[in-house]
Structures are given as structure tokens and as C-alpha cells.
Design a protein around this motif. Structure first.
Motif, PDB file in Angstrom:
ATOM      1  N   GLY A 183     -18.123 -34.364  26.875  1.00  0.00           N
ATOM      2  CA  GLY A 183     -18.342 -33.974  25.482  1.00  0.00           C
ATOM      3  C   GLY A 183     -17.119 -33.314  24.866  1.00  0.00           C
ATOM      4  O   GLY A 183     -16.312 -32.676  25.547  1.00  0.00           O
ATOM      5  N   THR A 184     -16.938 -33.472  23.561  1.00  0.00           N
ATOM      6  CA  THR A 184     -15.861 -32.791  22.827  1.00  0.00           C
ATOM      7  C   THR A 184     -16.426 -32.127  21.581  1.00  0.00           C
ATOM      8  O   THR A 184     -17.459 -32.551  21.053  1.00  0.00           O
ATOM      9  CB  THR A 184     -14.746 -33.771  22.394  1.00  0.00           C
ATOM     10  OG1 THR A 184     -15.319 -34.777  21.558  1.00  0.00           O
ATOM     11  CG2 THR A 184     -14.094 -34.420  23.603  1.00  0.00           C
ATOM     12  N   CYS A 185     -15.768 -31.071  21.131  1.00  0.00           N
ATOM     13  CA  CYS A 185     -16.193 -30.335  19.931  1.00  0.00           C
ATOM     14  C   CYS A 185     -14.978 -29.986  19.080  1.00  0.00           C
ATOM     15  O   CYS A 185     -13.863 -29.861  19.591  1.00  0.00           O
ATOM     16  CB  CYS A 185     -16.893 -29.024  20.308  1.00  0.00           C
ATOM     17  SG  CYS A 185     -18.429 -29.204  21.198  1.00  0.00           S
ATOM     18  N   THR A 186     -15.208 -29.807  17.803  1.00  0.00           N
ATOM     19  CA  THR A 186     -14.199 -29.245  16.916  1.00  0.00           C
ATOM     20  C   THR A 186     -14.750 -27.931  16.360  1.00  0.00           C
ATOM     21  O   THR A 186     -15.770 -27.919  15.675  1.00  0.00           O
ATOM     22  CB  THR A 186     -13.865 -30.198  15.758  1.00  0.00           C
ATOM     23  OG1 THR A 186     -13.388 -31.439  16.296  1.00  0.00           O
ATOM     24  CG2 THR A 186     -12.799 -29.600  14.851  1.00  0.00           C
ATOM     25  N   TYR A 243     -17.449 -27.414  27.384  1.00  0.00           N
ATOM     26  CA  TYR A 243     -17.337 -26.208  28.194  1.00  0.00           C
ATOM     27  C   TYR A 243     -16.441 -25.177  27.504  1.00  0.00           C
ATOM     28  O   TYR A 243     -16.766 -23.982  27.471  1.00  0.00           O
ATOM     29  CB  TYR A 243     -16.744 -26.542  29.571  1.00  0.00           C
ATOM     30  CG  TYR A 243     -17.688 -27.268  30.504  1.00  0.00           C
ATOM     31  CD1 TYR A 243     -19.064 -27.226  30.332  1.00  0.00           C
ATOM     32  CD2 TYR A 243     -17.193 -28.003  31.582  1.00  0.00           C
ATOM     33  CE1 TYR A 243     -19.920 -27.890  31.199  1.00  0.00           C
ATOM     34  CE2 TYR A 243     -18.049 -28.669  32.454  1.00  0.00           C
ATOM     35  CZ  TYR A 243     -19.408 -28.613  32.253  1.00  0.00           C
ATOM     36  OH  TYR A 243     -20.255 -29.268  33.116  1.00  0.00           O
ATOM     37  N   GLN A 244     -15.317 -25.624  26.968  1.00  0.00           N
ATOM     38  CA  GLN A 244     -14.415 -24.703  26.272  1.00  0.00           C
ATOM     39  C   GLN A 244     -15.100 -24.091  25.048  1.00  0.00           C
ATOM     40  O   GLN A 244     -14.958 -22.901  24.774  1.00  0.00           O
ATOM     41  CB  GLN A 244     -13.149 -25.445  25.850  1.00  0.00           C
ATOM     42  CG  GLN A 244     -12.240 -25.825  27.015  1.00  0.00           C
ATOM     43  CD  GLN A 244     -11.112 -26.739  26.583  1.00  0.00           C
ATOM     44  OE1 GLN A 244     -11.272 -27.593  25.707  1.00  0.00           O
ATOM     45  NE2 GLN A 244      -9.950 -26.592  27.199  1.00  0.00           N
ATOM     46  N   ALA A 245     -15.854 -24.919  24.323  1.00  0.00           N
ATOM     47  CA  ALA A 245     -16.546 -24.434  23.127  1.00  0.00           C
ATOM     48  C   ALA A 245     -17.597 -23.383  23.475  1.00  0.00           C
ATOM     49  O   ALA A 245     -17.723 -22.355  22.793  1.00  0.00           O
ATOM     50  CB  ALA A 245     -17.206 -25.600  22.395  1.00  0.00           C
ATOM     51  N   VAL A 246     -18.351 -23.614  24.543  1.00  0.00           N
ATOM     52  CA  VAL A 246     -19.392 -22.665  24.970  1.00  0.00           C
ATOM     53  C   VAL A 246     -18.765 -21.312  25.301  1.00  0.00           C
ATOM     54  O   VAL A 246     -19.289 -20.253  24.924  1.00  0.00           O
ATOM     55  CB  VAL A 246     -20.163 -23.226  26.181  1.00  0.00           C
ATOM     56  CG1 VAL A 246     -21.054 -22.170  26.813  1.00  0.00           C
ATOM     57  CG2 VAL A 246     -21.017 -24.422  25.756  1.00  0.00           C
ATOM     58  N   VAL A 247     -17.613 -21.331  25.998  1.00  0.00           N
ATOM     59  CA  VAL A 247     -16.931 -20.080  26.350  1.00  0.00           C
ATOM     60  C   VAL A 247     -16.408 -19.377  25.104  1.00  0.00           C
ATOM     61  O   VAL A 247     -16.610 -18.168  24.909  1.00  0.00           O
ATOM     62  CB  VAL A 247     -15.778 -20.355  27.342  1.00  0.00           C
ATOM     63  CG1 VAL A 247     -14.915 -19.104  27.520  1.00  0.00           C
ATOM     64  CG2 VAL A 247     -16.328 -20.806  28.685  1.00  0.00           C
ATOM     65  N   GLN A 307     -21.770 -33.196  22.751  1.00  0.00           N
ATOM     66  CA  GLN A 307     -21.684 -33.863  21.461  1.00  0.00           C
ATOM     67  C   GLN A 307     -21.522 -35.358  21.626  1.00  0.00           C
ATOM     68  O   GLN A 307     -21.946 -36.117  20.794  1.00  0.00           O
ATOM     69  CB  GLN A 307     -20.496 -33.297  20.670  1.00  0.00           C
ATOM     70  CG  GLN A 307     -20.878 -32.160  19.742  1.00  0.00           C
ATOM     71  CD  GLN A 307     -21.691 -31.103  20.420  1.00  0.00           C
ATOM     72  OE1 GLN A 307     -21.372 -30.638  21.502  1.00  0.00           O
ATOM     73  NE2 GLN A 307     -22.778 -30.698  19.817  1.00  0.00           N
ATOM     74  N   ARG A 308     -20.875 -35.800  22.694  1.00  0.00           N
ATOM     75  CA  ARG A 308     -20.777 -37.235  22.952  1.00  0.00           C
ATOM     76  C   ARG A 308     -21.192 -37.461  24.394  1.00  0.00           C
ATOM     77  O   ARG A 308     -20.486 -37.099  25.311  1.00  0.00           O
ATOM     78  CB  ARG A 308     -19.333 -37.734  22.740  1.00  0.00           C
ATOM     79  CG  ARG A 308     -18.875 -37.624  21.301  1.00  0.00           C
ATOM     80  CD  ARG A 308     -17.574 -38.397  21.123  1.00  0.00           C
ATOM     81  NE  ARG A 308     -17.132 -38.318  19.749  1.00  0.00           N
ATOM     82  CZ  ARG A 308     -16.162 -37.542  19.326  1.00  0.00           C
ATOM     83  NH1 ARG A 308     -15.527 -36.766  20.143  1.00  0.00           N
ATOM     84  NH2 ARG A 308     -15.809 -37.541  18.053  1.00  0.00           N
ATOM     85  N   GLY A 309     -22.344 -38.075  24.623  1.00  0.00           N
ATOM     86  CA  GLY A 309     -22.794 -38.323  25.983  1.00  0.00           C
ATOM     87  C   GLY A 309     -24.225 -38.776  25.998  1.00  0.00           C
ATOM     88  O   GLY A 309     -24.872 -38.858  24.977  1.00  0.00           O
ATOM     89  N   ALA A 310     -24.755 -39.079  27.177  1.00  0.00           N
ATOM     90  CA  ALA A 310     -26.168 -39.420  27.290  1.00  0.00           C
ATOM     91  C   ALA A 310     -26.987 -38.151  27.111  1.00  0.00           C
ATOM     92  O   ALA A 310     -26.483 -37.057  27.252  1.00  0.00           O
ATOM     93  CB  ALA A 310     -26.435 -40.050  28.647  1.00  0.00           C
ATOM     94  N   ALA A 311     -28.290 -38.278  26.788  1.00  0.00           N
ATOM     95  CA  ALA A 311     -28.986 -37.105  26.282  1.00  0.00           C
ATOM     96  C   ALA A 311     -30.290 -36.789  26.972  1.00  0.00           C
ATOM     97  O   ALA A 311     -31.009 -37.650  27.399  1.00  0.00           O
ATOM     98  CB  ALA A 311     -29.261 -37.322  24.799  1.00  0.00           C
TER      99      ALA A 311
END
Length: 328
Positions: free
Chosen positions: A142-145, A163-167, A96-100
């Protein structure tokens, strides 16, 4: 400092942007503009990324994402490779936050389809405006909510890493998963996966249950959605377990620090020799240890003195090999 600054900027953890820039100003005055150019470039990337995201949301691709009913609200930081620490480039495929860079290749983390669709549309938008550039997504920063519903405490917002969000999203379709199943379905590197599962099942906030119980994650462990989870806060941050610095990383850091300091050592040697004209090796070392305020080894100083002799700033006294003479 550069690594920590990068994390603060990307994770939006900086207490004060003005304070950060004030430190860089002091570094520029102390070490020169060339030393701080990459640090200043990091701030420039963050500022430009806000304009890029705003442009995407009002673009045709952003409208297309909304029309498809994609519920993801994403913010992207487009980073210039040369400005940011190399430890951030993990070669993975989304965040979500990073190069793409869109698409899934062999080494990429397997992301939800909604995220992949966002990546595809964002890449189309960005490369249409900036032809000739290449984008590659980074997961590590990257971070997610996520919105999650628990039987005992209702709906909560979980602030997690990619990574936590994917799991966690795997448990939308499965009640219980083994370590091997999670590894296969996410393609997260082994070391990162172990830290990710530790943070979710063994930390202070346990949204997953682990069998058998324990602090360590090993092959064969089973994980399940924690139906007993009960937290009062609505918004909960689940911190990733921090990895310890390896001896190799420590050695590499020290070598880079020494590389930066060699110019200060050279300048100090020339300054002392210009003043004293002739000086013995032991007295020169004593002067350097007195003037330079950072830890030094005699072997490091000897290397810099030899370098200055090769470049003809100083020379050995013809009458005594233990003495140096300044060359005007």
C-alpha cells in the motif's frame, strides 16, 4: 520477474504498460500460454480494479463516506490470490492499494479510524456485488500521500507506504514516542517496524528525529517530530528501506526456477535422443550443456534423465549401462 512486475503495477512505477505486455508476449511465445496466464491475470486485475473503484465512488456507500466528512481519497486494487506472488500476502489488515478485508483482528496493523471506516464501506459495496467472495486487506504494497505542516518549510505532501503513514500519524497526538510505544500503538511486525523507522529517521529525508543518533533502530530509541525539517520540494517521496533476500528465499527462488526449466531439459534430452538414437551418458551431457543456455549441474541433468527413463521415453542399453537408447 513476477515479484518485481507486481510491485511496478501496484505502485504505478511502470515506465510503459505496452513494454511490460510486450515482454509477456515474448514469454508466451517462448514458454507457452500456461506459463504467462498468471502474469496476464495481474494486468486483468488492475484493469478491473479501476472499474470497481469508479463504481464505489458513485455508489451509496461512496456517498455515505463523503457525507461523513471523511477526507480520505483511496484507490483500491482487488487482486486474485492465485495470480499474484505469495510474498505479498502478509495477513495484515488494510491498505490504499491492495486486496481487501475489513475489521481488525489480532495480527492486524492498527490503522486510523478513517481508514477503517473506508474499508468497512468498500467491503459492504464489493461483497454486495460479488457474493461468496472473501476480501483481505494487504498492507505491504500500500502507498499513501500525507499532507504535513513543518515550521520551517510549510505544508508538504509526503508519498509514503502504509506502514510509514501509520507511524507518522501517531505524531499528530504525541511529540515524542519510544520504539516500544510505536510498536504497541501500530502492531507493525518488528522487522517491518525497524525498516519503517529507519526510512523516516535515518534516511536521506528525515521527517522524524531519533535519539540516540545512528543508522540502526533498536529497542529503547526515542523518536520525535523533526521541527528542523526543511525541504524545497512540495511533493516528497520517502522510500522504504529494502530488505535483503534471505538464504531461504534465495533457495526457494532457485528451486522454482529449476522447476520451470525441467521441461526444457526434458525436451532437449528427447530431441537429442530422437536424432542420435543411441548415446553414451557423457556425450548426452555434453550435448545438453551445449544446447541449454542456462547454468546447469550434472546432478540436475541426471535426475531428468532418470525421470525420462521412468516415463519410458528412453532406456538404458542392455549391452552397456552407460548408454541410453531412444524408445520410439
Amino acid at each position: 520477474y513476477k515479484r518485481d512486475l507486481a510491485k511496478r503495477l501496484l505502485l504505478q512505477r511502470s515506465v510503459s504498460v505496452d513494454a511490460e505486455k510486450n515482454v509477456i508476449t515474448k514469454l508466451r511465445h517462448e514458454c507457452g500460454s500456461q506459463f504467462t496466464s498468471k502474469l496476464e491475470g495481474m494486468f486483468k486485475d488492475i484493469d478491473l480494479s479501476r472499474d470497481v473503484v469508479f463504481g464505489f465512488r458513485s455508489s451509496q456507500q461512496g456517498a455515505e463516506l463523503q457525507s461523513e466528512g471523511n477526507r480520505i481519497e483511496a484507490s483500491v486494487c482487488v487482486l486474485t490470490t492465485g495470480y499474484w506472488p505469495t510474498m505479498m500476502y502478509d495477513g495484515a489488515g488494510g491498505g490504499q492499494r491492495g486486496a481487501a478485508a475489513a475489521g481488525q483482528s489480532k495480527g492486524d496493523v492498527i490503522l486510523p479510524q478513517e481508514v477503517l471506516r473506508f474499508q468497512e464501506l468498500f467491503q459492504n459495496f464489493y461483497l454486495k456485488k460479488h457474493t461468496g467472495r472473501r476480501l483481505r486487506w494487504q498492507n505491504a504494497m500500500g502507498t499513501c500521500t500525507l499532507k504535513a505542516t513543518f515550521p520551517k518549510c510549510g505544508t508538504k505532501e509526503l508519498v509514503v507506504s502504509v506502514y510509514q503513514a501509520v507511524v507518522l500519524m501517531l505524531f499528530n497526538d504525541s511529540v515524542t514516542l519510544s520504539y516500544e510505544q510505536i510498536e504497541e500503538r501500530t502492531n507493525i511486525p518488528k522487522q517491518e517496524l525497524a525498516r519503517t523507522l529507519q526510512s523516516l529517521a535515518c534516511g536521506k529525508v528525515r521527517v522524524l528525529g531519533k535519539t540516540p543518533r545512528g543508522r540502526d533502530v533498536e529497542a529503547g530509541d526515542m523518536f520525535a517530530f523533526n521541527e528542523e525539517f526543511n525541504e524545497k520540494l512540495f511533493r516528497i517521496r520517502i522510500n522504504q528501506i529494502q530488505s535483503k533476500e534471505t538464504p531461504e528465499e534465495n533457495k526457494e527462488t532457485n528451486e522454482k526456477v529449476m522447476l520451470d526449466r525441467q521441461y526444457q531439459i526434458d525436451a532437449a534430452v528427447v530431441r537429442i535422443m530422437k536424432t542420435r538414437r543411441t548415446l553414451s551418458h557423457s556425450l548426452l551431457l555434453n550435448e545438453l550443456f551445449t544446447q541449454l543456455k542456462f547454468p546447469l549441474k550434472s546432478s540436475d541433468l541426471k535426475k531428468r534423465i532418470e525421470s525420462l527413463i521412468d516415463r519410458e521415453y528412453i532406456e538404458r542399453d542392455s549391452r552397456s549401462q552407460d548408454c541410453y537408447v531412444y524408445m520410439a
